[in-house]
Design a protein around this motif. Structure first.
Motif, PDB file in Angstrom:
ATOM      1  N   TRP A   1      20.781  54.564  16.041  1.00  0.00           N
ATOM      2  CA  TRP A   1      22.032  54.048  15.497  1.00  0.00           C
ATOM      3  C   TRP A   1      22.881  53.344  16.565  1.00  0.00           C
ATOM      4  CZ3 TRP A   1      23.904  52.075  11.515  1.00  0.00           C
ATOM      5  CH2 TRP A   1      25.291  51.953  11.319  1.00  0.00           C
ATOM      6  N   LYS A   2      23.077  54.010  17.695  1.00  0.00           N
ATOM      7  CA  LYS A   2      24.002  53.475  18.699  1.00  0.00           C
ATOM      8  C   LYS A   2      23.431  52.300  19.477  1.00  0.00           C
ATOM      9  CE  LYS A   2      26.429  57.873  19.345  1.00  0.00           C
ATOM     10  NZ  LYS A   2      26.780  58.963  20.288  1.00  0.00           N
ATOM     11  N   VAL A   3      22.125  52.330  19.723  1.00  0.00           N
ATOM     12  CA  VAL A   3      21.509  51.265  20.513  1.00  0.00           C
ATOM     13  C   VAL A   3      20.912  50.182  19.623  1.00  0.00           C
ATOM     14  CG1 VAL A   3      19.740  50.725  22.240  1.00  0.00           C
ATOM     15  CG2 VAL A   3      21.035  52.876  22.406  1.00  0.00           C
ATOM     16  N   LYS A   4      20.268  50.606  18.521  1.00  0.00           N
ATOM     17  CA  LYS A   4      19.544  49.655  17.680  1.00  0.00           C
ATOM     18  C   LYS A   4      20.281  49.266  16.401  1.00  0.00           C
ATOM     19  CE  LYS A   4      15.547  49.061  19.887  1.00  0.00           C
ATOM     20  NZ  LYS A   4      14.784  47.813  20.008  1.00  0.00           N
ATOM     21  N   GLY A   5      21.275  50.057  15.979  1.00  0.00           N
ATOM     22  CA  GLY A   5      21.960  49.767  14.722  1.00  0.00           C
ATOM     23  C   GLY A   5      21.104  50.038  13.506  1.00  0.00           C
ATOM     24  N   ILE A   6      20.178  51.001  13.636  1.00  0.00           N
ATOM     25  CA  ILE A   6      19.235  51.355  12.573  1.00  0.00           C
ATOM     26  C   ILE A   6      19.554  52.770  12.088  1.00  0.00           C
ATOM     27  CG2 ILE A   6      16.800  51.874  12.118  1.00  0.00           C
ATOM     28  CD1 ILE A   6      16.131  49.534  14.051  1.00  0.00           C
ATOM     29  N   ILE A   7      19.590  52.964  10.778  1.00  0.00           N
ATOM     30  CA  ILE A   7      20.019  54.233  10.177  1.00  0.00           C
ATOM     31  C   ILE A   7      18.909  55.282  10.286  1.00  0.00           C
ATOM     32  CG2 ILE A   7      20.760  55.353   8.035  1.00  0.00           C
ATOM     33  CD1 ILE A   7      21.802  52.573   7.143  1.00  0.00           C
ATOM     34  N   PRO A   8      19.211  56.481  10.802  1.00  0.00           N
ATOM     35  CA  PRO A   8      18.191  57.530  10.916  1.00  0.00           C
ATOM     36  C   PRO A   8      18.105  58.433   9.674  1.00  0.00           C
ATOM     37  CG  PRO A   8      20.153  58.177  12.140  1.00  0.00           C
ATOM     38  CD  PRO A   8      20.451  56.838  11.523  1.00  0.00           C
ATOM     39  N   PHE A   9      16.883  58.629   9.210  1.00  0.00           N
ATOM     40  CA  PHE A   9      16.570  59.566   8.135  1.00  0.00           C
ATOM     41  C   PHE A   9      15.649  60.655   8.694  1.00  0.00           C
ATOM     42  CE2 PHE A   9      17.756  55.693   6.017  1.00  0.00           C
ATOM     43  CZ  PHE A   9      18.319  56.056   4.809  1.00  0.00           C
ATOM     44  N   LEU A  10      15.542  61.770   7.989  1.00  0.00           N
ATOM     45  CA  LEU A  10      14.716  62.887   8.447  1.00  0.00           C
ATOM     46  C   LEU A  10      13.796  63.378   7.342  1.00  0.00           C
ATOM     47  CD1 LEU A  10      14.152  65.062  10.691  1.00  0.00           C
ATOM     48  CD2 LEU A  10      15.855  66.480   9.502  1.00  0.00           C
ATOM     49  N   LYS A  11      12.525  63.516   7.658  1.00  0.00           N
ATOM     50  CA  LYS A  11      11.573  64.158   6.752  1.00  0.00           C
ATOM     51  C   LYS A  11      11.864  65.662   6.743  1.00  0.00           C
ATOM     52  CE  LYS A  11       6.688  65.561   7.001  1.00  0.00           C
ATOM     53  NZ  LYS A  11       6.185  65.513   5.635  1.00  0.00           N
ATOM     54  N   VAL A  12      12.134  66.235   5.562  1.00  0.00           N
ATOM     55  CA  VAL A  12      12.485  67.657   5.492  1.00  0.00           C
ATOM     56  C   VAL A  12      11.421  68.508   4.806  1.00  0.00           C
ATOM     57  CG1 VAL A  12      14.970  67.275   5.624  1.00  0.00           C
ATOM     58  CG2 VAL A  12      13.851  67.327   3.375  1.00  0.00           C
ATOM     59  N   ASP A  13      10.459  67.891   4.129  1.00  0.00           N
ATOM     60  CA  ASP A  13       9.414  68.705   3.494  1.00  0.00           C
ATOM     61  C   ASP A  13       8.452  69.231   4.549  1.00  0.00           C
ATOM     62  OD1 ASP A  13       6.640  67.070   3.313  1.00  0.00           O
ATOM     63  OD2 ASP A  13       8.317  65.671   3.171  1.00  0.00           O
ATOM     64  N   VAL A  14       7.740  70.303   4.213  1.00  0.00           N
ATOM     65  CA  VAL A  14       6.826  70.938   5.174  1.00  0.00           C
ATOM     66  C   VAL A  14       5.388  70.955   4.658  1.00  0.00           C
ATOM     67  CG1 VAL A  14       8.600  72.333   6.281  1.00  0.00           C
ATOM     68  CG2 VAL A  14       7.433  73.235   4.259  1.00  0.00           C
ATOM     69  N   GLY A  15       5.039  69.960   3.852  1.00  0.00           N
ATOM     70  CA  GLY A  15       3.671  69.869   3.381  1.00  0.00           C
ATOM     71  C   GLY A  15       3.538  70.130   1.892  1.00  0.00           C
ATOM     72  N   LEU A  16       2.296  70.131   1.438  1.00  0.00           N
ATOM     73  CA  LEU A  16       1.983  70.175   0.015  1.00  0.00           C
ATOM     74  C   LEU A  16       1.270  71.459  -0.386  1.00  0.00           C
ATOM     75  CD1 LEU A  16       0.553  66.545  -0.225  1.00  0.00           C
ATOM     76  CD2 LEU A  16       2.847  67.271  -0.917  1.00  0.00           C
ATOM     77  N   GLU A  17       1.516  71.889  -1.623  1.00  0.00           N
ATOM     78  CA  GLU A  17       0.765  72.992  -2.209  1.00  0.00           C
ATOM     79  C   GLU A  17      -0.616  72.487  -2.633  1.00  0.00           C
ATOM     80  OE1 GLU A  17       1.653  75.990  -2.219  1.00  0.00           O
ATOM     81  OE2 GLU A  17       3.846  76.127  -2.290  1.00  0.00           O
ATOM     82  N   LYS A  18      -1.507  73.401  -2.975  1.00  0.00           N
ATOM     83  CA  LYS A  18      -2.811  73.014  -3.502  1.00  0.00           C
ATOM     84  C   LYS A  18      -2.630  72.335  -4.860  1.00  0.00           C
ATOM     85  CE  LYS A  18      -5.457  76.655  -1.202  1.00  0.00           C
ATOM     86  NZ  LYS A  18      -6.346  77.846  -1.380  1.00  0.00           N
ATOM     87  N   GLU A  19      -3.561  71.451  -5.186  1.00  0.00           N
ATOM     88  CA  GLU A  19      -3.450  70.708  -6.437  1.00  0.00           C
ATOM     89  C   GLU A  19      -3.497  71.638  -7.649  1.00  0.00           C
ATOM     90  OE1 GLU A  19      -5.868  67.275  -8.955  1.00  0.00           O
ATOM     91  OE2 GLU A  19      -6.128  67.387  -6.773  1.00  0.00           O
ATOM     92  N   GLU A  20      -2.583  71.426  -8.567  1.00  0.00           N
ATOM     93  CA  GLU A  20      -2.530  72.157  -9.827  1.00  0.00           C
ATOM     94  C   GLU A  20      -1.936  71.237 -10.877  1.00  0.00           C
ATOM     95  OE1 GLU A  20      -0.713  76.309 -11.724  1.00  0.00           O
ATOM     96  OE2 GLU A  20      -0.493  75.880  -9.593  1.00  0.00           O
ATOM     97  N   ASN A  21      -2.550  71.186 -12.057  1.00  0.00           N
ATOM     98  CA  ASN A  21      -2.104  70.277 -13.118  1.00  0.00           C
ATOM     99  C   ASN A  21      -2.060  68.826 -12.641  1.00  0.00           C
ATOM    100  OD1 ASN A  21      -1.724  72.356 -15.063  1.00  0.00           O
ATOM    101  ND2 ASN A  21       0.290  72.817 -14.212  1.00  0.00           N
ATOM    102  N   GLY A  22      -3.012  68.462 -11.783  1.00  0.00           N
ATOM    103  CA  GLY A  22      -3.135  67.079 -11.349  1.00  0.00           C
ATOM    104  C   GLY A  22      -2.118  66.624 -10.330  1.00  0.00           C
ATOM    105  N   VAL A  23      -1.356  67.576  -9.741  1.00  0.00           N
ATOM    106  CA  VAL A  23      -0.347  67.188  -8.754  1.00  0.00           C
ATOM    107  C   VAL A  23      -0.334  68.186  -7.603  1.00  0.00           C
ATOM    108  CG1 VAL A  23       1.120  66.229 -10.582  1.00  0.00           C
ATOM    109  CG2 VAL A  23       1.575  68.547  -9.740  1.00  0.00           C
TER     110      VAL A  23
END
Length: 289
Positions: free
Chosen positions: A86-108
């Motif tokens: 932000w301060k040097v590049k003027g680019i907005i920071p976002f954060l990945k907050v998920d910690v991965g995926l469950e096993k597939e169930e019902n196609g998802v």
């Protein structure tokens, strides 16, 4: 807020620990180059820092960058990563907050329950993060599965909004799904239902697979709760992802692998910067159609 989020694109620099070895290998650093996880994260931070510090990585084309939590806690030239963005590049920071995926169930694959999310958001606030991102995956056009995906995404999004952040919801549809187009129809229906549950001031962004039908999500962009709809590359080459994205007006890119395609640790600074600049320009041009 919609007016502030311009038609540039968002760089996804948030590969998790599980995908890091593959990313490093594509970057020209094989697994035998590091002995443990700490060394692996040191190397991936060097790669991300090289990208972020590059003169090609600038706000003229890039709106924001999504970070991995480990990256948020590291520094670039004496700044924490989000502050450097932000301060040097003027680019907005976002954060990945998920910690991965469950096993597939019902196609998802639902998100795994995010432990200590409130603490993570508190830390993100201290590190000057603007927004968050969380990913689920849809494999098949299963009504129940997709309903569960969207319900989970919106439930967590409301918690994130309440903490003062702009959430990016990412219900990715596998580009190789045999019924991808039908899955997109169900997903859109479920998203519309949940948008009505948001308060007047509650805003989100969506990160979606590029749809099979051009401009399929165009009408969603008119909803006042949606700031932007982002496109993920999802396994397409950068060339194909750009071509598909350019046909979907109003969507902007949030590419990861496609952004870094062609970058290697062995390149000179000139070669690296030229390769990155060409990638960024092509993704930007596909995002402003």
């Amino acid at each position: 807020m919609r007016e502030c989020i311009q038609a540039k694109f968002i760089a996804a620099l948030d590969q998790s620990g599980g995908s890091t070895p593959k990313v490093l290998k594509l970057y020209g650093i094989p697994e035998e180059s590091y002995a443990n996880e700490e060394e692996m994260f040191d190397l991936i931070h060097q790669m991300r820092s090289r990208i972020i510090k590059s003169p090609a990585f600038r706000s003229e084309y890039i709106l924001g960058a999504i970070l991995f939590q480990n990256t948020m806690e590291r520094e670039i030239e004496g700044y924490f990563t989000a502050d450097y963005l932000w301060k040097v590049k003027g680019i907005i920071p976002f954060l990945k907050v998920d910690v991965g995926l469950e096993k597939e169930e019902n196609g998802v694959q639902l998100m795994k329950q995010v432990p200590h999310l409130d603490e993570t958001l508190k830390r993100a606030k201290e590190r000057n993060i603007f927004g968050t991102k969380m990913r689920s995956v849809i494999k098949r056009a299963n009504q129940e599965g997709i309903r569960n995906i969207v319900a989970q995404q919106f439930e967590v999004a409301k918690q994130i909004i309440a903490a003062g952040f702009l959430p990016i919801l990412e219900p990715e549809i596998d580009i190789y799904s045999p019924d991808k187009e039908k899955a997109e129809e169900i997903l859109k229906e479920e998203i519309v239902k949940h948008l009505s549950s948001l308060g007047h001031e509650e805003k989100i962004m969506l990160k979606m697979s590029i749809p099979s039908k051009d401009n399929f999500y165009l009408d969603l962009m008119a909803d006042p709760h949606i700031v932007r709809i982002l496109a993920l590359s999802g396994g397409y080459s950068r060339k194909e992802a750009n071509e598909r994205l350019s046909r979907n007006h109003g969507m902007i890119a949030s590419f990861s692998r496609a952004l870094m395609e062609g970058l290697t640790a062995q390149q000179s600074e000139e070669e690296f910067n030229d390769t990155l600049a060409a990638a960024i320009k092509s993704i930007y041009e596909a995002s402003i159609t």
